[in-house]
Design a protein around this motif. Structure first.
Motif, PDB file in Angstrom:
ATOM      1  N   VAL A  39       0.882  -1.165   0.000  1.00  0.00           N
ATOM      2  CA  VAL A  39       0.000   0.000   0.000  1.00  0.00           C
ATOM      3  C   VAL A  39       0.920   1.215   0.000  1.00  0.00           C
ATOM      4  N   MET A  40       0.715   2.111  -0.956  1.00  0.00           N
ATOM      5  CA  MET A  40       1.534   3.321  -1.044  1.00  0.00           C
ATOM      6  C   MET A  40       0.642   4.535  -0.874  1.00  0.00           C
ATOM      7  N   ILE A  41       1.052   5.425   0.040  1.00  0.00           N
ATOM      8  CA  ILE A  41       0.261   6.600   0.396  1.00  0.00           C
ATOM      9  C   ILE A  41       1.137   7.839   0.234  1.00  0.00           C
ATOM     10  N   ARG A  42       0.667   8.780  -0.518  1.00  0.00           N
ATOM     11  CA  ARG A  42       1.398  10.047  -0.652  1.00  0.00           C
ATOM     12  C   ARG A  42       1.283  10.803   0.666  1.00  0.00           C
ATOM     13  N   VAL A  43       2.421  11.153   1.259  1.00  0.00           N
ATOM     14  CA  VAL A  43       2.433  11.837   2.551  1.00  0.00           C
ATOM     15  C   VAL A  43       3.120  13.199   2.490  1.00  0.00           C
ATOM     16  N   GLY A  44       3.483  13.611   1.314  1.00  0.00           N
ATOM     17  CA  GLY A  44       4.104  14.914   1.112  1.00  0.00           C
ATOM     18  C   GLY A  44       4.148  15.209  -0.370  1.00  0.00           C
ATOM     19  N   GLU A  45       4.587  16.407  -0.702  1.00  0.00           N
ATOM     20  CA  GLU A  45       4.599  16.797  -2.113  1.00  0.00           C
ATOM     21  C   GLU A  45       5.387  15.810  -2.973  1.00  0.00           C
ATOM     22  N   HIS A  46       6.499  15.340  -2.453  1.00  0.00           N
ATOM     23  CA  HIS A  46       7.338  14.390  -3.187  1.00  0.00           C
ATOM     24  C   HIS A  46       7.758  13.239  -2.286  1.00  0.00           C
TER      25      HIS A  46
END
Length: 137
Positions: A39-46
């Motif tokens: 599971v991959m979750i965006r937690v910041g701009e990059h």
């Protein structure tokens, strides 16, 4: 090499439980969700938090060494006010986390910790100094 972190990858003993904690409990939205694998979750701009099934992690990275105690690192979630620290800790508790009480710190901030299902410690921090302002959105 420029100073940058793109992914933080955590090996999950039970990916379904870990997914439920972050997605259902904390309300985070996956960018990629492969059942039984990652599971991959965006937690910041990059920046992406990658929650990887332990067996898949070990097959690529190597055998995980486990011992007693707290893992030797923390992840931090900084907020703009001390009241937000308490609010985020409530969110962690509601998600099922092991949550400690927030406290005033010698360096002038206010922080508390919660643990995800694999024992990874998240620091929730209000840091009134320049470095604390640097990391706020």
């Amino acid at each position: 090499m420029e100073p940058r972190i793109s992914f933080v990858t955590l090996a999950a003993r039970d990916l379904d439980v870990t997914r439920a904690f972050y997605v259902d409990g904390l309300g985070w939205t996956p960018e990629l969700d492969v059942p039984g694998e990652v599971v991959m979750i965006r937690v910041g701009e990059h920046l992406v938090l990658s929650l990887w099934d332990e067996a898949h992690f070990e097959a690529e990275v190597g055998v995980i060494g486990r011992g007693g105690g707290v893992p030797p690192f923390t992840l931090a979630h900084n907020v703009a006010t001390r009241e937000q620290v308490d609010s985020v800790l409530v969110d962690g508790r509601r998600a099922g986390a092991d949550v400690g009480e927030a406290a005033e710190r010698d360096w002038g901030g206010y922080t508390g910790y919660f643990a995800d299902p694999d024992g990874v410690r998240w620091e929730v921090a209000w840091n009134p100094g320049p470095i604390g302002q640097l990391v706020l959105p």
